[in-house]
Each structure stands twice: as C-alpha cells, then as structure tokens.
Design an enzyme around this catalytic site. Structure first.
Site, short mmCIF file in Angstrom:
data_model
loop_
_atom_site.label_atom_id
_atom_site.label_comp_id
_atom_site.label_asym_id
_atom_site.label_seq_id
_atom_site.Cartn_x
_atom_site.Cartn_y
_atom_site.Cartn_z
N TYR A 108 0.84 -1.19 0.00
CA TYR A 108 0.00 0.00 0.00
C TYR A 108 0.88 1.24 0.00
CZ TYR A 108 -4.03 -2.85 1.43
OH TYR A 108 -5.04 -3.78 1.47
N TYR A 147 0.18 -10.01 0.35
CA TYR A 147 1.25 -9.42 1.18
C TYR A 147 1.27 -10.09 2.55
CZ TYR A 147 -2.73 -6.62 2.91
OH TYR A 147 -3.94 -6.20 3.40
N ARG A 157 -1.99 -12.27 3.29
CA ARG A 157 -3.37 -11.94 2.97
C ARG A 157 -3.65 -12.23 1.50
NH1 ARG A 157 -7.42 -8.42 4.34
NH2 ARG A 157 -8.34 -10.47 4.01
N HIS A 160 -6.98 -8.62 -2.52
CA HIS A 160 -8.33 -8.09 -2.26
C HIS A 160 -8.37 -6.60 -2.55
CE1 HIS A 160 -6.09 -7.52 1.50
NE2 HIS A 160 -6.83 -6.43 1.66
N HIS A 162 -10.53 -3.16 -1.08
CA HIS A 162 -11.47 -2.62 -0.08
C HIS A 162 -12.51 -1.74 -0.78
CE1 HIS A 162 -8.85 -3.67 3.41
NE2 HIS A 162 -7.90 -3.54 2.51
#
Length: 242
Positions: A108, A147, A157, A160, A162
């Site tokens: 991110y 990640y 994870r 995905h 959000h």
C-alpha cells in the site's frame, strides 16, 4: 453523558454472515474488540444530512486507478464492475463507492506499510465513483498482490480490494472487501474465514467476466454488492483496514 446501552433493538446481527466481534484467529483485532457496553450516540441534523456525497464530489477520471500518473502502473490491468442492490434486488442509485488496494507487488502507499515490496510511482491505489440509475459501477485498476501481515506463522493476505459505500450522509458508511476467485490463500486467512456461512464467503469473491474483458487490454471481473436481504455481502468494522 449518554447512558450505556445495548445495540439498538432495530439492529439485527446475522451470526452466520457477520463475523463475531472477537475472532481469536484474527490477532490484531483483539485491540479493536469493544470491552465496554456500546453507547448509542444521537444523530443530529448535520450528521444525517451532510456532507452531501453526490456526483459533484467525483472527478471524471477518479474511477480509473491506472490514470493520472506519468506512466502506466506495473501489473495486470483489470476492470471490476457490478451493481449495488438492496435485499429485494432493486438497484441502489447514487451510492458513493470508494476503493483502496495494494499495488501489484502487494504494498500500500501508506506510511504504516512495512512490506519490502517496491512502491509503484504510477499507482496510488485509490479511486471512487457513484452508482448510476441502475446501481451500476465500474473501476479500472491493477490486480493487487498478496502481502505478509504477521498475524500468524508465514501469514499472507489474499489479494483483495477494499470497498466503502456511502448512503446519503457521512454517517451512512459500510465497508467490505472483494476477493478474487481461486486464491490459494483463502484457507489460511482469518478475516475471510471469520465469515462462517460458506454462501456469505462466496458473496465476497468476484467472478471472472469475459463479457467485460477487453481484448489485449484488461481482464474483467464482476462483483455485485447486496445490502441486507437473504444473501447480503458481509460488511466489516470501519477501522478494519488490513
């Protein structure tokens, strides 16, 4: 001071599809679990009616996460589209949708992200749009990467995106996550598995859509978001951003 109270009598948790507040396998959630009775705060006029969240808040290119930079971002370009529907299958028009995600390397653009994967100077990973009269939305973006997140031994994870949905006021906000079909990390992800109803978990997974795939340019995925009803999309707490 308002008196402590329990959940409003009009609010009904759906235990199979709503994750429990305390899910032991999700370690970092332990600090977010309420340890005191919930307090019902009154909603005043400004909290119900403002700020206005209409189309004027959205720029012409805000739904294209691959645009607005000097060059093309790294990774597989994808188009994610679908509809926002209520429990009776009716379109929910005028919903402000915001998305955020990791880049193709699983990182991110956030000061708190310590994953050593490189940042992509051509990808910020945020976008927004407003559903049309038929409840339709569409984002152009990049396939996010998996990640590590230190929840347990060798924890990663699944990829995905959000999603945040606003109603007509800032206090009417719902958040959920969209996953990708066939991800091998589903079995070891406590956030995904905190939803105990298999059908509800399935509702969080997009499907590949050849109809919106653009030849030689982008893969298409279809994901509808259903608010309440018999088969709602599971939603999460607002500060649950991992």
């Amino acid at each position: 001071m308002p008196n402590p109270t329990r959940l409003p009598h009009t609010y009904r948790r759906d235990a199979p599809s709503h994750p429990p507040l305390d899910f032991p396998g999700y370690r970092s959630n332990a600090l977010r679990v309420p340890h005191r009775p919930l307090v019902l705060l009154p909603q005043r006029l400004t909290e119900i009616t403002g700020p206005l969240l209409g189309e004027e808040r959205v720029g012409a290119h805000d739904a294209d996460l691959t645009a607005g930079h000097a060059d093309e971002p790294q990774g597989q370009r994808i188009i994610v589209s679908g509809r926002v529907l209520d429990g009776d299958g009716r379109p929910v028009a005028g919903t402000l949708l915001e998305v955020w995600q990791a880049n193709a390397g699983g990182r991110y653009r956030h000061d708190g992200d310590r994953h050593p994967a490189p940042l992509d100077p051509n990808f910020t990973g945020v976008g927004r749009t407003v559903t049309d009269a038929e409840g339709r939305y569409s984002f152009t973006t990049i396939q996010p990467g998996a990640y590590p997140w230190r929840n347990h031994d060798n924890a990663w994870r699944p990829a995905h995106i959000h999603f945040s949905l606003f109603g007509t006021a800032f206090t009417q906000r719902l958040i959920t996550q969209m996953y990708f079909p066939g991800d091998p990390l589903f079995a070891q992800d406590p956030i995904y598995n905190s939803v105990r109803d298999p059908r509800a978990r399935e509702a969080m997974v997009a499907r590949f859509d050849l109809g919106t795939t653009v030849p030689e340019w982008a893969l298409g995925y279809r994901w509808d978001i259903v608010l309440r009803g018999k088969n709602p999309t599971p939603l999460e707490e607002e500060d649950d951003d991992e």
